[in-house]
Motif scaffolding. Structure first.
Motif, short mmCIF file in Angstrom:
data_model
loop_
_atom_site.label_atom_id
_atom_site.label_comp_id
_atom_site.label_asym_id
_atom_site.label_seq_id
_atom_site.Cartn_x
_atom_site.Cartn_y
_atom_site.Cartn_z
N ASP A 220 3.27 6.06 -2.91
CA ASP A 220 4.43 6.73 -3.50
C ASP A 220 4.29 6.84 -5.02
O ASP A 220 4.62 7.87 -5.61
N GLN A 221 3.78 5.78 -5.66
CA GLN A 221 3.60 5.81 -7.10
C GLN A 221 2.57 6.87 -7.51
O GLN A 221 2.73 7.53 -8.53
N THR A 222 1.54 7.03 -6.69
CA THR A 222 0.52 8.04 -7.00
C THR A 222 1.12 9.44 -6.95
O THR A 222 0.87 10.26 -7.83
N VAL A 223 1.89 9.70 -5.92
CA VAL A 223 2.52 11.03 -5.79
C VAL A 223 3.41 11.29 -7.01
O VAL A 223 3.34 12.36 -7.62
N ASP A 224 4.23 10.30 -7.37
CA ASP A 224 5.10 10.46 -8.53
C ASP A 224 4.29 10.67 -9.80
O ASP A 224 4.62 11.53 -10.63
N HIS A 225 3.22 9.89 -9.96
CA HIS A 225 2.37 10.01 -11.15
C HIS A 225 1.76 11.40 -11.24
O HIS A 225 1.74 12.02 -12.31
N MET A 226 1.26 11.89 -10.12
CA MET A 226 0.61 13.21 -10.13
C MET A 226 1.62 14.31 -10.43
O MET A 226 1.30 15.27 -11.13
N LYS A 227 2.84 14.17 -9.95
CA LYS A 227 3.88 15.15 -10.26
C LYS A 227 4.23 15.12 -11.74
O LYS A 227 4.37 16.15 -12.38
N ASP A 228 4.39 13.90 -12.27
CA ASP A 228 4.79 13.74 -13.67
C ASP A 228 3.69 14.18 -14.63
O ASP A 228 3.96 14.75 -15.69
N GLU A 229 2.45 13.90 -14.29
CA GLU A 229 1.33 14.16 -15.19
C GLU A 229 0.72 15.55 -15.03
O GLU A 229 -0.11 15.93 -15.84
N ALA A 230 1.10 16.25 -13.98
CA ALA A 230 0.51 17.57 -13.75
C ALA A 230 0.85 18.50 -14.92
O ALA A 230 2.01 18.66 -15.28
N ALA A 231 -0.17 19.04 -15.50
CA ALA A 231 0.01 19.97 -16.62
C ALA A 231 -1.10 21.00 -16.57
O ALA A 231 -2.19 20.74 -16.06
N ASN A 232 -0.80 22.15 -17.08
CA ASN A 232 -1.80 23.21 -17.12
C ASN A 232 -2.36 23.25 -18.54
O ASN A 232 -1.84 23.94 -19.40
N PHE A 233 -3.39 22.44 -18.77
CA PHE A 233 -3.99 22.37 -20.10
C PHE A 233 -4.78 23.64 -20.40
O PHE A 233 -5.56 24.09 -19.57
N PRO A 234 -4.59 24.21 -21.59
CA PRO A 234 -5.37 25.39 -21.96
C PRO A 234 -6.84 25.05 -22.21
O PRO A 234 -7.72 25.88 -21.99
N ASP A 235 -7.10 23.81 -22.64
CA ASP A 235 -8.47 23.41 -22.92
C ASP A 235 -9.17 23.04 -21.61
O ASP A 235 -8.71 22.16 -20.88
N PRO A 236 -10.29 23.69 -21.27
CA PRO A 236 -11.00 23.40 -20.02
C PRO A 236 -11.44 21.93 -19.88
O PRO A 236 -11.42 21.38 -18.78
N ALA A 237 -11.79 21.29 -20.99
CA ALA A 237 -12.22 19.89 -20.94
C ALA A 237 -11.04 18.98 -20.54
O ALA A 237 -11.20 18.07 -19.73
N LEU B 175 0.83 -1.21 0.00
CA LEU B 175 0.00 0.00 0.00
C LEU B 175 0.87 1.26 0.00
O LEU B 175 0.56 2.23 -0.70
N MET B 176 1.94 1.24 0.76
CA MET B 176 2.82 2.41 0.83
C MET B 176 3.51 2.66 -0.51
O MET B 176 3.69 3.80 -0.93
N VAL B 177 3.89 1.59 -1.20
CA VAL B 177 4.48 1.73 -2.54
C VAL B 177 3.46 2.35 -3.48
O VAL B 177 3.80 3.24 -4.28
N SER B 178 2.22 1.92 -3.38
CA SER B 178 1.15 2.46 -4.22
C SER B 178 0.97 3.96 -3.98
O SER B 178 0.79 4.74 -4.93
#
Length: 148
Positions: free
Chosen positions: A52-69, A47-50
């Motif tokens: 950590d993976q979520t935090v990393d995923h959210m950091k990597d995938e965080a983007a400021n998309f111009p499209d509201p959708a 569970l703890m590994v999971s």
């Protein structure tokens, strides 16, 4: 991974062998407690590994998309992941409570009636604190209160 294994892996620790009782073995003796301690610690680690993976995923995938959708889709995905991680965080707390019960030699007995919960039930739900009869009664009462 076959479908049945995939469904079970969310509840059970992957690759963990069920406990094999020996004839005349004392319920919740030292070997049995050691087995459940190992199982719970491994589950907690997964569970703890999971988390950590979520935090990393959210950091990597965080983007400021111009499209509201696109932005809304990403925010919904992150919200879902955070809800899942919150459930896992609560489960980690319950695992810690259960590990403490093992240390205190109070693990494996029903909190309501005091009888043995049973090895097979604990294998299926290592954090169980009620025997199947008390759990069934609690669920019936919960349904009745929910309908009121």
């Amino acid at each position: 991974m076959p479908t049945n294994e995939k469904q079970q892996s969310s509840q059970l620790v992957r690759g963990f062998e069920p406990y094999k009782e020996t004839k005349g073995e004392e319920y919740m003796g030292k070997p049995m407690r050691a087995h459940f301690t190992e199982l719970l610690n491994k589950w907690k680690q997964e569970l703890m590994v999971s988390v950590d993976q979520t935090v990393d995923h959210m950091k990597d995938e965080a983007a400021n998309f111009p499209d509201p959708a696109d932005r809304a889709s990403q925010e919904e995905e992150f919200a879902l992941e955070l809800r899942n991680r919150d459930r896992e965080r609560k489960l980690i707390k319950k695992i810690d409570k259960t590990l403490q019960l093992i240390q205190d030699n109070e693990y494996g007995w029903c909190e309501n009636c005091g009888i043995e919960i049973g090895v097979r039930r604990l294998e299926a739900r290592p954090t169980a604190d009620l025997c199947i009869d008390c759990k069934t009664l609690a669920e019936i009462k919960e349904k009745q209160v929910g309908k009121a």
